[in-house]
Design an enzyme around this catalytic site. Sequence first.
Site, mmCIF file in Angstrom:
data_model
loop_
_atom_site.group_PDB
_atom_site.id
_atom_site.type_symbol
_atom_site.label_atom_id
_atom_site.label_comp_id
_atom_site.label_asym_id
_atom_site.label_seq_id
_atom_site.Cartn_x
_atom_site.Cartn_y
_atom_site.Cartn_z
ATOM 1 N N GLY A 16 65.738 68.223 24.153
ATOM 2 C CA GLY A 16 66.514 67.652 25.251
ATOM 3 C C GLY A 16 67.279 66.436 24.787
ATOM 4 O O GLY A 16 66.911 65.788 23.799
ATOM 5 N N GLY A 18 69.985 63.123 26.459
ATOM 6 C CA GLY A 18 70.556 62.505 27.656
ATOM 7 C C GLY A 18 71.258 61.221 27.308
ATOM 8 O O GLY A 18 71.411 60.870 26.130
ATOM 9 N N GLY A 19 71.689 60.501 28.339
ATOM 10 C CA GLY A 19 72.419 59.265 28.104
ATOM 11 C C GLY A 19 71.569 58.182 27.503
ATOM 12 O O GLY A 19 72.078 57.272 26.852
ATOM 13 N N MET A 20 70.255 58.233 27.692
ATOM 14 C CA MET A 20 69.384 57.168 27.223
ATOM 15 C C MET A 20 68.641 57.521 25.949
ATOM 16 O O MET A 20 68.412 56.661 25.105
ATOM 17 C CB MET A 20 68.363 56.810 28.302
ATOM 18 C CG MET A 20 67.502 55.618 27.939
ATOM 19 S SD MET A 20 66.215 55.299 29.157
ATOM 20 C CE MET A 20 65.085 56.637 28.802
ATOM 21 N N ALA A 21 68.253 58.755 25.780
ATOM 22 C CA ALA A 21 67.375 59.101 24.672
ATOM 23 C C ALA A 21 67.476 60.578 24.343
ATOM 24 O O ALA A 21 67.984 61.381 25.114
ATOM 25 C CB ALA A 21 65.928 58.740 25.033
ATOM 26 N N LYS A 38 60.188 60.824 22.963
ATOM 27 C CA LYS A 38 61.490 60.381 23.480
ATOM 28 C C LYS A 38 61.945 59.203 22.630
ATOM 29 O O LYS A 38 61.322 58.148 22.626
ATOM 30 C CB LYS A 38 61.376 59.991 24.952
ATOM 31 C CG LYS A 38 62.700 59.516 25.552
ATOM 32 C CD LYS A 38 62.622 59.370 27.065
ATOM 33 C CE LYS A 38 62.638 60.695 27.773
ATOM 34 N NZ LYS A 38 62.787 60.562 29.231
ATOM 35 N N ASP A 131 62.583 55.170 40.446
ATOM 36 C CA ASP A 131 63.637 56.128 40.106
ATOM 37 C C ASP A 131 63.182 57.555 40.406
ATOM 38 O O ASP A 131 63.346 58.462 39.599
ATOM 39 C CB ASP A 131 64.029 55.990 38.637
ATOM 40 C CG ASP A 131 65.344 56.710 38.321
ATOM 41 O OD1 ASP A 131 66.173 56.841 39.241
ATOM 42 O OD2 ASP A 131 65.530 57.136 37.170
#
Length: 513
Positions: A16, A18-21, A38, A131
């Site tokens: 996977g 994403g924008g963060m990790a 992650k 969140d």
Amino acid sequence: MSTLLGNRYQLGQMIGTGGMADVYLAQDTRLSREVAVKLLRSDLAKDQTFVARFRKEALAAAGLSHPGIVAVYDSGEEPAPYIVMELVSGHTLRELIHGGERLPLDRALQIGIGVLEALEYSHQRGIVHRDIKPANIMITSHGDVKVMDFGIARAMDDLGATLTSTWNIVGTAQYLSPEQALGDVAGAQSDIYSVGCLLFELLVGRPPFSGETPVSIAYQHVSATAPLAREIAPELPEGVEVALAVALAKRPEDRYQSAQSMLEDLVKIRAGQTITTKVAKKPLISRGSALIAAGVLIFAGAAAVLALNLTSSVESITNQVPNVVGLTESEARAILGDYKITIQHAHDPAIPKDRIASQIPLATSSAPKGSAVVLTISDGPGDAIVPDGLIGISLIDARAALAAEGLVIARTEAAPSEQSQGTVLSVTPEAGSTITAGSGVILTIASGEVEVPNLIGIEAIQAKTILIQTGFLVKEFFDYDSTQPNGVVIRQAPEAGTTQTIGKSVTITINKP
């Protein structure tokens, strides 16, 4: 990038991004179990304040041990901050409801109960998630509910970003509590509000509030009344409508005061019983309040907060310029009615076409009414060129190079290779191609897996040399086959032609009388 973290976690294929990790499958070599790792982006890792908070919150999250929470086992900081998590087989709730499909009442309530059980446990230990959204809820292959990213959301709570980043967090804004939208402290009731938004979507087929921009969605959370669930889905029982209305109350004190109390109502509703909870009859935030400024406090796909400063009187901030970034020209002109407006145009990869990309003076600057304000309207992203030099570098470096050109990674595809895990093998579209700025490219990266060579019939010393040069460890056994020469390999595991992660063992059986 090293494939072994903390002298313990052997990274495998990426599962996977994403924008963060980026998230990798990994092998815990000490406990011989598969885990998920992650690994934070390198640009975030440069923020020492964030790293310190991340360390603190990762430790706090690691103390949560509950079947409804994805466990955090460990954390580290080299080559970048990372956390080691329980590997869960299943899908996120976001993937399951992506098409807007409504879940059956019993299943939706069951999921809501599972989330609330996890939150009750964390709240009792002083951890507020902040969140809660479908992307942070896992549904395992057995149908169980697991909440993930505790602590990360908290750590992200102070990470700064510009308003142009708001276009990346529309999904998060749909589950934002009013107090988070106002920039206030988020407590247990904030999580309950987010669960209300989540459950509303599961039962009705859409979130309670939606809009073109995070700003417009957040403003609705603060000032608009959520629609009644049975006005959209009349077949729902009355208790569901009441529970949602209480969870979605604007003021925290008017909501359920604990996850347990909401959980108990959902259990009663699921059993066909009547609930006694009442909706508070108290005034909402005044609709006459003026939206003065909007700014993003958080970004990186894990969490986001829109800080909306509202006042009951425009006169109290006569000399402050309102923030109109992200609005249409007509919306901006309505808010800036007392200012002389000059319009200019420019390409912007982050702001959609025909919306305000920037303003001078900046929002909240002091400027007398009647003075000039220059607004730059986005003409859309424009074009960007896929850069050279991506092949052969690490995924982290490739992400930075693409970002410098206004591009992002759409997805990665892992492939067996002798290159180091995470090394870019190919790029689609190819280097030099002209594509729309802000769009994504596809990277094929080395998975860290290579094909196991055929060793049968080869002298043992040569076989071991081949394995070592390929990146494998060697385990050897001895057996005797009179039909084969002494000292040659007569069996191997895994078989030739299969793929195996670099660093793992290949067993050879050597012919010896």
